[in-house]
Scaffold this active site. Structure first.
Site, PDB file in Angstrom:
ATOM      1  N   PRO A  23     -85.485  12.100 101.569  1.00  0.00           N
ATOM      2  CA  PRO A  23     -85.454  13.555 101.785  1.00  0.00           C
ATOM      3  C   PRO A  23     -85.974  14.279 100.555  1.00  0.00           C
ATOM      4  O   PRO A  23     -85.597  13.941  99.427  1.00  0.00           O
ATOM      5  CB  PRO A  23     -83.966  13.844 102.013  1.00  0.00           C
ATOM      6  CG  PRO A  23     -83.237  12.692 101.385  1.00  0.00           C
ATOM      7  CD  PRO A  23     -84.142  11.513 101.495  1.00  0.00           C
ATOM      8  N   TYR A 182     -74.061  18.166  94.565  1.00  0.00           N
ATOM      9  CA  TYR A 182     -73.893  19.222  95.564  1.00  0.00           C
ATOM     10  C   TYR A 182     -72.460  19.152  96.106  1.00  0.00           C
ATOM     11  O   TYR A 182     -71.655  18.331  95.656  1.00  0.00           O
ATOM     12  CB  TYR A 182     -74.992  19.112  96.630  1.00  0.00           C
ATOM     13  CG  TYR A 182     -76.359  19.328  96.000  1.00  0.00           C
ATOM     14  CD1 TYR A 182     -76.654  20.549  95.374  1.00  0.00           C
ATOM     15  CD2 TYR A 182     -77.317  18.319  95.945  1.00  0.00           C
ATOM     16  CE1 TYR A 182     -77.876  20.755  94.740  1.00  0.00           C
ATOM     17  CE2 TYR A 182     -78.540  18.511  95.307  1.00  0.00           C
ATOM     18  CZ  TYR A 182     -78.812  19.735  94.712  1.00  0.00           C
ATOM     19  OH  TYR A 182     -80.014  19.936  94.071  1.00  0.00           O
ATOM     20  N   LEU A 300     -87.557   5.424  91.747  1.00  0.00           N
ATOM     21  CA  LEU A 300     -88.646   4.770  91.021  1.00  0.00           C
ATOM     22  C   LEU A 300     -88.977   3.382  91.573  1.00  0.00           C
ATOM     23  O   LEU A 300     -89.030   2.403  90.838  1.00  0.00           O
ATOM     24  CB  LEU A 300     -88.322   4.714  89.522  1.00  0.00           C
ATOM     25  CG  LEU A 300     -88.364   6.080  88.813  1.00  0.00           C
ATOM     26  CD1 LEU A 300     -87.980   5.944  87.339  1.00  0.00           C
ATOM     27  CD2 LEU A 300     -89.741   6.726  88.924  1.00  0.00           C
TER      28      LEU A 300
HETATM   29  C1  LIG Z   1     -89.789  17.101  95.454  1.00  0.00           C
HETATM   30  C2  LIG Z   1     -88.470  16.414  95.550  1.00  0.00           C
HETATM   31  C3  LIG Z   1     -87.473  16.947  96.345  1.00  0.00           C
HETATM   32  C4  LIG Z   1     -86.252  16.271  96.497  1.00  0.00           C
HETATM   33  N1  LIG Z   1     -85.323  16.767  97.374  1.00  0.00           N
HETATM   34  C5  LIG Z   1     -84.239  16.021  97.689  1.00  0.00           C
HETATM   35  C6  LIG Z   1     -83.388  16.368  98.766  1.00  0.00           C
HETATM   36  O1  LIG Z   1     -83.650  17.300  99.520  1.00  0.00           O
HETATM   37  N2  LIG Z   1     -82.296  15.598  98.973  1.00  0.00           N
HETATM   38  C7  LIG Z   1     -82.010  14.506  98.201  1.00  0.00           C
HETATM   39  O2  LIG Z   1     -81.000  13.840  98.429  1.00  0.00           O
HETATM   40  N3  LIG Z   1     -82.831  14.134  97.212  1.00  0.00           N
HETATM   41  C8  LIG Z   1     -83.944  14.835  96.960  1.00  0.00           C
HETATM   42  N4  LIG Z   1     -84.825  14.402  96.026  1.00  0.00           N
HETATM   43  C9  LIG Z   1     -84.607  13.088  95.402  1.00  0.00           C
HETATM   44  C10 LIG Z   1     -85.365  12.029  96.195  1.00  0.00           C
HETATM   45  O3  LIG Z   1     -84.889  11.937  97.529  1.00  0.00           O
HETATM   46  C11 LIG Z   1     -85.257  10.659  95.513  1.00  0.00           C
HETATM   47  O4  LIG Z   1     -83.918  10.233  95.568  1.00  0.00           O
HETATM   48  C12 LIG Z   1     -85.700  10.713  94.052  1.00  0.00           C
HETATM   49  O5  LIG Z   1     -86.896  11.425  93.911  1.00  0.00           O
HETATM   50  C13 LIG Z   1     -85.870   9.293  93.481  1.00  0.00           C
HETATM   51  O6  LIG Z   1     -86.793   8.569  94.247  1.00  0.00           O
HETATM   52  P1  LIG Z   1     -88.349   8.446  93.811  1.00  0.00           P
HETATM   53  O7  LIG Z   1     -88.363   7.888  92.418  1.00  0.00           O
HETATM   54  O8  LIG Z   1     -88.930   7.507  94.824  1.00  0.00           O
HETATM   55  O9  LIG Z   1     -88.949   9.819  93.865  1.00  0.00           O
HETATM   56  C14 LIG Z   1     -86.018  15.071  95.814  1.00  0.00           C
HETATM   57  C15 LIG Z   1     -87.006  14.561  94.980  1.00  0.00           C
HETATM   58  C16 LIG Z   1     -88.228  15.194  94.862  1.00  0.00           C
HETATM   59  C17 LIG Z   1     -89.292  14.578  93.996  1.00  0.00           C
END
Ligand SMILES: Cc1cc2nc3c(=O)[nH]c(=O)nc-3n(C[C@H](O)[C@H](O)[C@H](O)COP(=O)(O)O)c2cc1C
Length: 373
Positions: A23, A182, A300
């Site tokens: 998300p 949250y 990551l």
């Molecule tokens: C643009 C953006 C918006 C995000 N919005 C949410 C969100 O709505 N809900 C949530 O649980 N995490 C949110 N996250 C966290 C991501 O879901 C994810 O857990 C985090 O980016 C780590 O994963 P990644 O390294 O693959 O980006 C957001 C991250 C990014 C980059």
């Protein structure tokens, strides 16, 4: 045979592979209503070949939005707007779509996210925030009102109504946001929760409100559709949520019919996080082993072979990617190519897929057969 590309079943929903689009808040809604941006954003991700797309944190009441541009599912207008987006997306993709239901609690009422982080709204635009205790997240944020039983009941009702709206929209899955500081996460964390009533103190008490929300959502959500929870594996502070707390929470959720736990971390306080590839995987692995519940690992994960090993070695059942998917929206195509697997590719893009070595099998019909809102 790739573990990452093995189908996975949650209740009546079968994901074609274990790749999940995490998300991600888009800060592109108007009064909680999805916009054309959501058609573009969710539409292109729905062509990626992932096994599941989870729509961003979606507020269950207006004051539960992080910013005034956050998505909501608290009104008929919100429901109609998201229905319009889903109708377009589903015309061209049969990817399962879930939604993350959320309340931002004491981290609500902020400016849209930027590279510099989020600031509190100016006084004239701000709205009152709520939390487990009247403790602010940081000096830059307002002091929240401590939720009383009436306020908790109102928020539970907001979750129930949003769940009913999600059911009417034909969404395949709900994930309750109980991470990142949250509202539900703040109830779980001793950093934010200093209550002395039945909702504070012991872990059992701190879990009470999040579990009440879970029960209410599970009751309102069709029995055949899966319900998961995103939680913190740690607050990265000794006085915060610990991995053992996450295990206890996951066990309680499992006993109530939770289908998976998506294990993330942080956000209850500003902490030093040791960022590295897969830095949160150990928490998903521990929860999976000790709470005997399916897990989703996130954080990551960018290398397909790393994602493959997380599933193959039994650390998690699914792997979620956020930024990796924004950076490379065909990540599942490329992962399939590297791991010798196949993904669904729209027939319009079939030639590109074939050229890259991904068999363009199983093209998505131009009009998906599933019912849309
Ligand atoms: C643009 C953006 C918006 C995000 N919005 C949410 C969100 O709505 N809900 C949530 O649980 N995490 C949110 N996250 C966290 C991501 O879901 C994810 O857990 C985090 O980016 C780590 O994963 P990644 O390294 O693959 O980006 C957001 C991250 C990014 C980059």
């Amino acid at each position: 045979m790739s573990a990452l590309f093995t189908p996975y079943t949650l209740r009546s929903l079968t994901l074609p592979n274990r790749i999940v689009i995490a998300p991600m808040c888009e800060f592109s809604a108007v009064e909680g209503c999805a916009t054309d941006w959501h058609i573009i954003h969710l539409g292109h991700l729905a062509l990626s070949g992932a096994g599941l797309l989870i729509i961003e944190a979606t507020a269950v009441e207006p004051h539960g939005r992080i910013s005034s541009e956050c998505l909501g599912l608290y009104s008929d207008d919100n429901e109609r707007a998201l229905g319009r987006v889903l109708q377009v997306v589903r015309r061209y993709s049969d990817m399962p779509i879930g939604i993350q239901l959320s309340h931002a609690g004491r981290k609500a009422s902020t400016e849209r996210s930027s590279a510099a982080g989020r600031a509190a709204l100016s006084d004239e635009r701000a709205w009152p925030t709520v939390g487990p205790s009247a403790l602010r997240f940081s000096a830059a944020r307002p002091v929240p009102f401590e939720l009383d039983c009436e306020g908790m009941a109102r928020i539970i009702e907001g979750f129930v109504q949003a769940t009913q709206r999600a059911a009417r929209l034909g969404l395949d899955m709900i994930e309750i946001h109980s991470a990142h500081g949250y509202l539900l996460s703040s109830f779980l964390s001793p950093i934010a929760n200093h209550r002395v009533d039945a909702y504070g103190g012991s872990l059992e008490n701190r879990m009470r409100f999040p579990l009440e929300v879970f029960d209410a959502v599970r009751n309102a959500w069709p029995a055949e559709r899966p319900l998961g929870v995103r939680c913190n594996g740690t607050d990265w502070m000794p006085q915060g949520i610990t991995p053992d707390d996450a295990v206890a929470y996951a066990r309680a959720l499992r006993d109530r019919g939770c289908d998976y736990v998506d294990v993330s971390s942080g956000g209850n306080a500003i902490a030093q996080i040791p960022l590295a590839p897969g830095y949160q995987v150990p928490f998903a692995s521990k929860v999976r082993a000790e709470a005997a519940i399916p897990t989703m690992a996130v954080g990551l994960i960018r290398d397909p072979r790393h994602a493959e090993s997380i599933v193959a070695e039994g650390h998690a059942d699914m792997v979620a990617l956020g930024r990796g998917m924004l950076n490379d929206p065909r990540w599942p195509w490329h992962a399939a190519e590297e791991l010798g697997a196949t993904v669904k590719v729209p027939y319009q893009y079939g030639r590109a897929a074939t050229r890259q070595g991904i068999p363009a099998h199983d093209a998505i019909p131009a009009v998906a057969s599933r019912s849309a809102a």
